[in-house]
Design a protein around this motif. Structure first.
Motif, PDB file in Angstrom:
ATOM      1  N   PHE A  18     -20.205  -8.513 -28.149  1.00 10.03           N
ATOM      2  CA  PHE A  18     -19.154  -8.024 -27.265  1.00 10.03           C
ATOM      3  C   PHE A  18     -17.946  -8.958 -27.324  1.00 10.03           C
ATOM      4  O   PHE A  18     -16.789  -8.497 -27.348  1.00 10.03           O
ATOM      5  CB  PHE A  18     -19.679  -7.924 -25.831  1.00 10.03           C
ATOM      6  CG  PHE A  18     -18.730  -7.273 -24.877  1.00 10.03           C
ATOM      7  CD1 PHE A  18     -18.703  -5.891 -24.732  1.00 10.03           C
ATOM      8  CD2 PHE A  18     -17.850  -8.028 -24.124  1.00 10.03           C
ATOM      9  CE1 PHE A  18     -17.816  -5.278 -23.860  1.00 10.03           C
ATOM     10  CE2 PHE A  18     -16.960  -7.430 -23.240  1.00 10.03           C
ATOM     11  CZ  PHE A  18     -16.947  -6.050 -23.112  1.00 10.03           C
ATOM     12  N   GLY A  19     -18.209 -10.263 -27.331  1.00 10.34           N
ATOM     13  CA  GLY A  19     -17.109 -11.220 -27.353  1.00 10.34           C
ATOM     14  C   GLY A  19     -16.265 -11.110 -28.603  1.00 10.34           C
ATOM     15  O   GLY A  19     -15.025 -11.142 -28.545  1.00 10.34           O
ATOM     16  N   VAL A  20     -16.917 -10.960 -29.760  1.00 12.81           N
ATOM     17  CA  VAL A  20     -16.197 -10.908 -31.031  1.00 12.81           C
ATOM     18  C   VAL A  20     -15.552  -9.547 -31.261  1.00 12.81           C
ATOM     19  O   VAL A  20     -14.399  -9.453 -31.688  1.00 12.81           O
ATOM     20  CB  VAL A  20     -17.152 -11.269 -32.191  1.00 12.81           C
ATOM     21  CG1 VAL A  20     -16.478 -11.017 -33.540  1.00 12.81           C
ATOM     22  CG2 VAL A  20     -17.586 -12.729 -32.080  1.00 12.81           C
ATOM     23  N   GLN A  21     -16.292  -8.471 -30.975  1.00 12.10           N
ATOM     24  CA  GLN A  21     -15.834  -7.135 -31.348  1.00 12.10           C
ATOM     25  C   GLN A  21     -14.951  -6.463 -30.299  1.00 12.10           C
ATOM     26  O   GLN A  21     -14.066  -5.675 -30.646  1.00 12.10           O
ATOM     27  CB  GLN A  21     -17.049  -6.235 -31.630  1.00 12.10           C
ATOM     28  CG  GLN A  21     -17.930  -6.726 -32.754  1.00 12.10           C
ATOM     29  CD  GLN A  21     -17.275  -6.591 -34.114  1.00 12.10           C
ATOM     30  OE1 GLN A  21     -16.394  -5.765 -34.297  1.00 12.10           O
ATOM     31  NE2 GLN A  21     -17.696  -7.403 -35.065  1.00 12.10           N
ATOM     32  N   ASP A  27     -32.085 -10.299 -35.509  1.00 13.94           N
ATOM     33  CA  ASP A  27     -31.999 -10.980 -34.211  1.00 13.94           C
ATOM     34  C   ASP A  27     -30.655 -10.804 -33.533  1.00 13.94           C
ATOM     35  O   ASP A  27     -30.496 -11.128 -32.365  1.00 13.94           O
ATOM     36  CB  ASP A  27     -32.318 -12.474 -34.356  1.00 13.94           C
ATOM     37  CG  ASP A  27     -31.287 -13.218 -35.202  1.00 13.94           C
ATOM     38  OD1 ASP A  27     -30.520 -12.559 -35.930  1.00 13.94           O
ATOM     39  OD2 ASP A  27     -31.256 -14.460 -35.134  1.00 13.94           O
ATOM     40  N   GLN A  28     -29.642 -10.292 -34.266  1.00 13.15           N
ATOM     41  CA  GLN A  28     -28.325 -10.099 -33.676  1.00 13.15           C
ATOM     42  C   GLN A  28     -27.694  -8.809 -34.188  1.00 13.15           C
ATOM     43  O   GLN A  28     -27.968  -8.379 -35.323  1.00 13.15           O
ATOM     44  CB  GLN A  28     -27.395 -11.278 -34.007  1.00 13.15           C
ATOM     45  CG  GLN A  28     -27.776 -12.574 -33.316  1.00 13.15           C
ATOM     46  CD  GLN A  28     -26.707 -13.631 -33.481  1.00 13.15           C
ATOM     47  OE1 GLN A  28     -25.530 -13.327 -33.702  1.00 13.15           O
ATOM     48  NE2 GLN A  28     -27.099 -14.884 -33.368  1.00 13.15           N
ATOM     49  N   PHE A  29     -26.834  -8.218 -33.369  1.00 13.86           N
ATOM     50  CA  PHE A  29     -26.115  -7.014 -33.774  1.00 13.86           C
ATOM     51  C   PHE A  29     -25.273  -7.270 -35.024  1.00 13.86           C
ATOM     52  O   PHE A  29     -25.169  -6.404 -35.900  1.00 13.86           O
ATOM     53  CB  PHE A  29     -25.200  -6.537 -32.645  1.00 13.86           C
ATOM     54  CG  PHE A  29     -25.873  -5.644 -31.638  1.00 13.86           C
ATOM     55  CD1 PHE A  29     -26.590  -4.531 -32.041  1.00 13.86           C
ATOM     56  CD2 PHE A  29     -25.778  -5.908 -30.286  1.00 13.86           C
ATOM     57  CE1 PHE A  29     -27.200  -3.695 -31.124  1.00 13.86           C
ATOM     58  CE2 PHE A  29     -26.388  -5.085 -29.348  1.00 13.86           C
ATOM     59  CZ  PHE A  29     -27.100  -3.977 -29.772  1.00 13.86           C
ATOM     60  N   ALA A  30     -24.642  -8.446 -35.100  1.00 19.38           N
ATOM     61  CA  ALA A  30     -23.712  -8.711 -36.196  1.00 19.38           C
ATOM     62  C   ALA A  30     -24.406  -8.642 -37.548  1.00 19.38           C
ATOM     63  O   ALA A  30     -23.879  -8.045 -38.497  1.00 19.38           O
ATOM     64  CB  ALA A  30     -23.055 -10.076 -36.008  1.00 19.38           C
ATOM     65  N   GLN A  90     -23.940  -5.769 -40.596  1.00 18.26           N
ATOM     66  CA  GLN A  90     -23.666  -6.089 -42.002  1.00 18.26           C
ATOM     67  C   GLN A  90     -24.681  -5.427 -42.919  1.00 18.26           C
ATOM     68  O   GLN A  90     -24.336  -4.949 -44.008  1.00 18.26           O
ATOM     69  CB  GLN A  90     -23.673  -7.608 -42.199  1.00 18.26           C
ATOM     70  CG  GLN A  90     -22.458  -8.317 -41.641  1.00 18.26           C
ATOM     71  CD  GLN A  90     -21.174  -7.832 -42.287  1.00 18.26           C
ATOM     72  OE1 GLN A  90     -21.059  -7.771 -43.513  1.00 18.26           O
ATOM     73  NE2 GLN A  90     -20.189  -7.472 -41.469  1.00 18.26           N
ATOM     74  N   ALA A  91     -25.946  -5.404 -42.489  1.00 21.10           N
ATOM     75  CA  ALA A  91     -26.969  -4.744 -43.292  1.00 21.10           C
ATOM     76  C   ALA A  91     -26.675  -3.253 -43.441  1.00 21.10           C
ATOM     77  O   ALA A  91     -26.837  -2.676 -44.522  1.00 21.10           O
ATOM     78  CB  ALA A  91     -28.343  -4.954 -42.652  1.00 21.10           C
TER      79      ALA A  91
END
Length: 293
Positions: A97-100, A212-215, A219-220
């Motif tokens: 949320f913070g990055v996107q 373990d993370q959305f980011a 990417q996958a």
């Protein structure tokens, strides 16, 4: 303060010589600062052996206890020097949320409130505000942060997305998703089962790669490894650019909502009030754009 700083440095570095070098003082100045502190406290802190200074055990304990306070004062001074005209806001964020969502909007806050510096740090779990320097935090879930006020930012909407090359023809039924490689988030093991149930596909819990993370999962998906169930705010741009496609057209509801939270009962500082007001306006503007769409 000079005596406390000298005491802490001698304890941490081991010698008055090293402390004097770090503090840009002479050894004599360090010795005099310690003597003045002894006079103020009325307690012997140093054993003087020829030309060496050795802290007493009580002084060593005292130095360790004041270290955190001195570090806090130093940090506050750095923040003041970095932004002498305004204030600062320490905000705990969730990575995705913070990055996107938040970071792309912060330039507008800087333009509207140029006197406030926003400092961001990642925190994945709830914490006690009284035990940290944070003014506020981004929270996902329900209104359940103990001792905190909550301001709703947005309800989570999730979309099943994948790289265009993975979807050669449009799917005819929702359960056709199960024929594709599935990407999953460790912290949300039931997300796919819940989404499929909302599409009328009951009792199916697909297996697939875990992240373990959305980011990393996003990417996958971008690299064609499978179909991922991702928050809408994360995939709007790659969908618009054609780097991702929606594998099934029906959105799903997430497991919670995103909130700004801040401690109850604490005096409302100007930087937090300004940030909260700006964030509320951003949310209203986003809802207006959604309504137009």
């Amino acid at each position: 303060m000079s005596g406390l700083t000298a005491l802490e440095a001698v304890d941490r570095l081991g010698t008055a010589t090293a402390a004097a070098e770090e503090l840009s003082l002479s050894q004599g100045a360090v010795s005099r600062a310690l003597q003045a502190l002894e006079g103020q406290l009325g307690v012997a802190l140093v054993v003087r052996e020829r030309k060496r200074l050795r802290l007493t055990p009580a002084a060593q304990d005292y130095a360790r206890q004041i270290r955190a306070a001195l570090q806090s004062i130093s940090g506050a001074s750095l923040k003041l020097r970095a932004n002498p005209e305004g204030g600062s806001l320490n905000l705990a964020i969730l990575p995705a949320f913070g990055v996107q969502w938040l970071a792309p909007r912060l330039s507008r806050f800087a333009q509207q409130v140029p006197g406030v510096t926003v400092n961001l740090s990642t925190r994945l779990q709830m914490f006690d505000f009284d035990e940290t320097d944070f003014d506020a935090a981004i929270h996902f879930g329900r209104e359940d942060w103990p001792g905190a006020e909550h301001m709703l930012l947005l309800d989570e909407v999730v979309l099943p997305v994948c790289a265009p090359g993975l979807l050669t023809t449009p799917l005819e039924r929702a359960d056709d998703l199960l024929d594709l490689p599935i990407l999953q988030l460790e912290s949300r093991p039931g997300a796919w089962r819940r989404y499929l149930a909302l599409q009328g596909v009951e009792g199916r819990r697909p297996a697939g790669m875990m992240f373990d993370q959305f980011a990393t999962m996003a990417q996958a998906a971008l690299h064609g490894l499978g179909v991922a169930l991702l928050p809408q705010f994360m995939v709007q741009e790659p969908l618009r650019e054609g780097r991702l496609v929606q594998a099934w057209p029906v959105p799903g509801t997430g497991l919670g909502s995103y909130y700004l939270v801040w401690p109850k009962g604490r005096p409302d500082r100007g930087p937090l009030a300004a940030f909260r007001g700006w964030l509320a306006a951003e949310v209203r503007e986003g809802l207006a754009w959604d309504a137009k769409d």
